[in-house]
Design a protein around this motif. Structure first.
Motif, mmCIF file in Angstrom:
data_model
loop_
_atom_site.group_PDB
_atom_site.id
_atom_site.type_symbol
_atom_site.label_atom_id
_atom_site.label_comp_id
_atom_site.label_asym_id
_atom_site.label_seq_id
_atom_site.Cartn_x
_atom_site.Cartn_y
_atom_site.Cartn_z
ATOM 1 N N ARG A 2 35.376 52.200 36.452
ATOM 2 C CA ARG A 2 33.873 52.140 36.430
ATOM 3 C C ARG A 2 33.594 52.192 37.984
ATOM 4 N NH1 ARG A 2 34.293 47.143 32.298
ATOM 5 N NH2 ARG A 2 34.423 48.436 30.679
ATOM 6 N N TYR A 3 32.093 52.421 37.821
ATOM 7 C CA TYR A 3 31.385 52.518 39.308
ATOM 8 C C TYR A 3 31.739 51.474 40.144
ATOM 9 C CZ TYR A 3 27.883 53.369 42.812
ATOM 10 O OH TYR A 3 27.375 53.589 43.909
ATOM 11 N N GLY A 4 32.161 52.144 41.446
ATOM 12 C CA GLY A 4 32.886 51.029 42.357
ATOM 13 C C GLY A 4 34.210 50.706 42.610
ATOM 14 N N VAL A 5 34.828 51.189 41.452
ATOM 15 C CA VAL A 5 36.275 51.075 41.103
ATOM 16 C C VAL A 5 36.890 52.193 41.101
ATOM 17 C CG1 VAL A 5 38.102 49.905 39.979
ATOM 18 C CG2 VAL A 5 35.802 48.686 40.155
ATOM 19 N N VAL A 6 37.771 52.532 41.973
ATOM 20 C CA VAL A 6 38.647 54.009 41.923
ATOM 21 C C VAL A 6 40.052 53.639 41.447
ATOM 22 C CG1 VAL A 6 39.042 55.973 42.883
ATOM 23 C CG2 VAL A 6 36.819 55.160 43.171
ATOM 24 N N LEU A 29 39.439 42.263 35.705
ATOM 25 C CA LEU A 29 39.956 41.740 36.882
ATOM 26 C C LEU A 29 39.625 42.782 38.052
ATOM 27 C CD1 LEU A 29 41.770 39.722 38.567
ATOM 28 C CD2 LEU A 29 43.678 40.968 37.892
ATOM 29 N N ALA A 30 39.473 43.782 37.900
ATOM 30 C CA ALA A 30 38.989 44.957 38.804
ATOM 31 C C ALA A 30 37.709 44.793 39.431
ATOM 32 C CB ALA A 30 39.217 46.418 38.503
ATOM 33 N N GLU A 31 36.885 44.311 38.164
ATOM 34 C CA GLU A 31 35.357 44.250 38.447
ATOM 35 C C GLU A 31 35.177 42.690 39.090
ATOM 36 O OE1 GLU A 31 33.514 44.489 34.518
ATOM 37 O OE2 GLU A 31 33.655 46.355 34.272
ATOM 38 N N LEU A 32 36.018 41.895 39.035
ATOM 39 C CA LEU A 32 36.157 40.572 39.858
ATOM 40 C C LEU A 32 36.439 41.092 41.256
ATOM 41 C CD1 LEU A 32 37.670 38.050 37.502
ATOM 42 C CD2 LEU A 32 35.214 38.028 38.383
ATOM 43 N N ILE A 62 46.440 43.111 39.914
ATOM 44 C CA ILE A 62 46.111 44.209 40.682
ATOM 45 C C ILE A 62 46.494 44.386 42.121
ATOM 46 C CG2 ILE A 62 44.398 45.003 38.882
ATOM 47 C CD1 ILE A 62 42.080 44.642 40.865
ATOM 48 N N GLN A 63 46.647 45.440 42.849
ATOM 49 C CA GLN A 63 46.902 45.569 44.274
ATOM 50 C C GLN A 63 45.841 46.648 44.419
ATOM 51 O OE1 GLN A 63 49.838 47.702 46.650
ATOM 52 N NE2 GLN A 63 50.423 45.509 46.844
ATOM 53 N N TYR A 64 45.018 46.358 45.260
ATOM 54 C CA TYR A 64 43.681 46.931 45.837
ATOM 55 C C TYR A 64 43.320 47.332 47.122
ATOM 56 C CZ TYR A 64 41.200 42.959 46.036
ATOM 57 O OH TYR A 64 40.481 41.641 46.364
ATOM 58 N N MET A 65 42.681 48.163 47.674
ATOM 59 C CA MET A 65 42.167 48.307 48.894
ATOM 60 C C MET A 65 40.809 48.118 48.900
ATOM 61 S SD MET A 65 44.604 51.323 50.358
ATOM 62 C CE MET A 65 43.618 51.666 51.709
ATOM 63 N N PRO A 66 39.844 47.361 49.503
ATOM 64 C CA PRO A 66 38.330 47.563 49.716
ATOM 65 C C PRO A 66 37.876 48.689 50.632
ATOM 66 C CG PRO A 66 39.312 45.178 50.550
ATOM 67 C CD PRO A 66 40.322 46.187 50.377
ATOM 68 N N HIS A 67 36.846 49.406 50.118
ATOM 69 C CA HIS A 67 36.302 50.417 50.852
ATOM 70 C C HIS A 67 34.734 50.529 50.819
ATOM 71 C CE1 HIS A 67 40.123 52.689 51.515
ATOM 72 N NE2 HIS A 67 40.325 52.440 50.160
ATOM 73 N N ASN A 68 34.120 49.957 51.961
ATOM 74 C CA ASN A 68 32.483 50.110 51.957
ATOM 75 C C ASN A 68 31.880 50.077 50.527
ATOM 76 O OD1 ASN A 68 32.790 50.824 54.556
ATOM 77 N ND2 ASN A 68 32.718 52.904 54.372
ATOM 78 N N GLY A 69 31.942 48.636 49.940
ATOM 79 C CA GLY A 69 31.311 48.711 48.596
ATOM 80 C C GLY A 69 32.203 49.019 47.157
ATOM 81 N N ALA A 70 33.289 49.553 47.615
ATOM 82 C CA ALA A 70 33.994 49.836 46.470
ATOM 83 C C ALA A 70 35.461 49.443 46.702
ATOM 84 C CB ALA A 70 34.044 51.432 46.236
ATOM 85 N N ILE A 71 36.382 49.528 45.734
ATOM 86 C CA ILE A 71 37.795 49.002 45.743
ATOM 87 C C ILE A 71 38.662 50.183 45.233
ATOM 88 C CG2 ILE A 71 37.611 46.651 45.642
ATOM 89 C CD1 ILE A 71 38.756 46.743 42.898
ATOM 90 N N GLU A 72 39.669 50.463 45.793
ATOM 91 C CA GLU A 72 40.597 51.425 45.190
ATOM 92 C C GLU A 72 41.792 50.689 44.579
ATOM 93 O OE1 GLU A 72 43.607 54.995 46.921
ATOM 94 O OE2 GLU A 72 41.905 54.064 48.278
ATOM 95 N N VAL A 73 41.941 50.809 43.363
ATOM 96 C CA VAL A 73 43.251 50.006 42.423
ATOM 97 C C VAL A 73 44.446 50.948 43.064
ATOM 98 C CG1 VAL A 73 44.125 49.295 40.553
ATOM 99 C CG2 VAL A 73 41.699 49.146 40.941
ATOM 100 N N ARG A 74 45.296 50.348 43.465
ATOM 101 C CA ARG A 74 46.703 51.098 43.856
ATOM 102 C C ARG A 74 47.764 50.821 42.805
ATOM 103 N NH1 ARG A 74 47.693 50.978 50.239
ATOM 104 N NH2 ARG A 74 49.810 51.770 49.295
ATOM 105 N N GLU A 75 47.804 49.714 42.190
ATOM 106 C CA GLU A 75 48.846 49.077 41.209
ATOM 107 C C GLU A 75 48.114 48.293 40.487
ATOM 108 O OE1 GLU A 75 52.595 47.943 42.724
ATOM 109 O OE2 GLU A 75 52.399 49.038 44.570
#
Length: 80
Positions: A2-6, A29-32, A62-75
């Motif tokens: 979804r938007y904001g989650v890559v 969980l990614a949306e949270l 999930i393991q993720y990286m925050p990026h300027n208003g979005a998150i990148e899910v790595r695992e």
């Protein structure tokens, strides 16, 4: 996702292999995490410049990286 989650390629592949119920839980969980990315613990290695965080649900993580208003899910992990 979804938007904001890559999702990175590996995370997308794992998500595709999960049941519909597991996918819903992982996406929720990614949306949270996206709503408040710094509420979850920072797990980066000492000296790393990448901010890496982990969020945990009832049966997934999930393991993720925050990026300027979005998150990148790595695992994505599933224990259900």
């Amino acid at each position: 996702m979804r938007y904001g989650v890559v999702a990175e390629e590996l995370a997308s592949e794992v998500l595709a292999d999960l049941s519909a119920e597991a996918q819903r839980e992982a996406l929720q969980l990614a949306e949270l995490a996206h709503a408040d990315p710094r509420a979850w613990p920072d797990v980066r290695d000492p000296g790393s410049i990448e901010e890496i965080r982990e969020a945990f649900g009832a049966r997934c993580w999930i393991q993720y990286m925050p990026h300027n208003g979005a998150i990148e899910v790595r695992e994505i992990g599933w224990a259900g």
